[in-house]
Design an enzyme around this catalytic site. Sequence first.
Site, PDB file in Angstrom:
ATOM      1  N   GLU A   1      -5.072  10.430   4.034  1.00 41.54           N
ATOM      2  CA  GLU A   1      -6.278  11.472   4.759  1.00 41.54           C
ATOM      3  C   GLU A   1      -4.766  12.431   4.983  1.00 41.54           C
ATOM      4  O   GLU A   1      -3.721  12.148   5.154  1.00 41.54           O
ATOM      5  CB  GLU A   1      -6.024  10.402   6.671  1.00 41.54           C
ATOM      6  CG  GLU A   1      -4.949  10.202   7.476  1.00 41.54           C
ATOM      7  CD  GLU A   1      -4.025   9.114   6.228  1.00 41.54           C
ATOM      8  OE1 GLU A   1      -2.952   8.843   6.850  1.00 41.54           O
ATOM      9  OE2 GLU A   1      -4.446   7.997   6.683  1.00 41.54           O
TER      10      GLU A   1
ATOM     11  N   ASP B   1       0.579  -1.844  -0.329  1.00 37.90           N
ATOM     12  CA  ASP B   1      -0.019   0.148   0.407  1.00 37.90           C
ATOM     13  C   ASP B   1       0.585   1.203   0.360  1.00 37.90           C
ATOM     14  O   ASP B   1       0.897   2.182  -0.865  1.00 37.90           O
ATOM     15  CB  ASP B   1      -0.890  -0.155   1.413  1.00 37.90           C
ATOM     16  CG  ASP B   1      -2.493  -1.039   1.000  1.00 37.90           C
ATOM     17  OD1 ASP B   1      -2.595  -0.917  -0.117  1.00 37.90           O
ATOM     18  OD2 ASP B   1      -2.581  -1.425   2.370  1.00 37.90           O
TER      19      ASP B   1
ATOM     20  N   TYR C   1      -5.697   4.465   9.297  1.00 36.09           N
ATOM     21  CA  TYR C   1      -5.278   5.921  10.388  1.00 36.09           C
ATOM     22  C   TYR C   1      -6.399   6.196  11.416  1.00 36.09           C
ATOM     23  O   TYR C   1      -6.618   5.901  12.216  1.00 36.09           O
ATOM     24  CB  TYR C   1      -4.373   6.653   9.983  1.00 36.09           C
ATOM     25  CG  TYR C   1      -3.907   7.465  11.291  1.00 36.09           C
ATOM     26  CD1 TYR C   1      -4.319   7.227  12.501  1.00 36.09           C
ATOM     27  CD2 TYR C   1      -3.461   8.417  11.343  1.00 36.09           C
ATOM     28  CE1 TYR C   1      -3.592   7.824  13.669  1.00 36.09           C
ATOM     29  CE2 TYR C   1      -3.017   9.328  12.469  1.00 36.09           C
ATOM     30  CZ  TYR C   1      -2.987   9.233  13.726  1.00 36.09           C
ATOM     31  OH  TYR C   1      -2.638   9.318  14.612  1.00 36.09           O
ATOM     32  N   ASN C   2      -7.647   7.121  10.338  1.00 40.19           N
ATOM     33  CA  ASN C   2      -8.744   6.813  11.085  1.00 40.19           C
ATOM     34  C   ASN C   2      -9.867   6.221  11.101  1.00 40.19           C
ATOM     35  O   ASN C   2     -10.354   6.263  13.162  1.00 40.19           O
ATOM     36  CB  ASN C   2      -9.755   7.420   9.747  1.00 40.19           C
ATOM     37  CG  ASN C   2     -11.034   8.119  10.241  1.00 40.19           C
ATOM     38  OD1 ASN C   2     -11.266   9.021  10.341  1.00 40.19           O
ATOM     39  ND2 ASN C   2     -12.189   6.692   9.861  1.00 40.19           N
TER      40      ASN C   2
END
Length: 260
Positions: A120, A45, A162-163
């Site tokens: 993000e 990723d 991360y969110n």
Amino acid sequence: MAKYEKLALSVSPTAKAQAAAEKLVKTHAFVPREEAEAIVVLGGDGFMLQTLHQMIDAGRILPAYGMNLGTVGFLMNKREASRANILDRVNRARSFEVSPLSLAAETRGGEIVRVCAINEVSLLRETRQTAKLEIKVGDKVRIPELMCDGALVATPAGSTAYNFSANGPILPLGCGLLALTPISAFRPRRWRGAILPDHLPIEIRILEWHKRPVSAVADQREIRDVASIRVEVAHERDLTLMFDRGHSLDERIVGEQFAY
């Protein structure tokens, strides 16, 4: 007639990805990126994000088909998901549009830094001092003072990263929404974030920045000592990710919500 005929190849420097590339180039004649109609990305990723950012910076964005040779591979296809050759796999894949974020960060010295984020944009305190943030959405201040370790704005494609780890919501692709999520909020303690329409700009001002310094991070790029940020969706830089049928990004986003 195939939708794509000229493919470029982007390969992570890891030994695993390099070995896979050696085999792949024997089965297809790849072309330089400037001549290609689509790009095949070998890696994980992180390397996919790196390749997408390179294309955004170069101003020539190609549809990207990833093959996972990393760890999670959320943005990638399974390496051995099909016996079809790479050109057939690319042409049979489903395409998904992903809209990146545009970040304009003003530093304490007055410099304006403009970068894009695909997953993000996050704000993080630089010291032990709790950050104090003023949050404005649209033309209205929504939270005059948020005391926290930081906050982040996530796209649907990045909402499972991360969110999600920060207890933010998972957003389906194409929903036209963004997640605004606090990181370890101290006051107001019960605020858990917001789901916002993606046409509204989000502005965050750092309060008491002289003694509570904060960094902004757009995917993998860090900007230290920021005074304020403005985040908007950059539809003019929309990206196309391609996935094998049955292994699409929207299905993975749904599946993440039932993982245990």
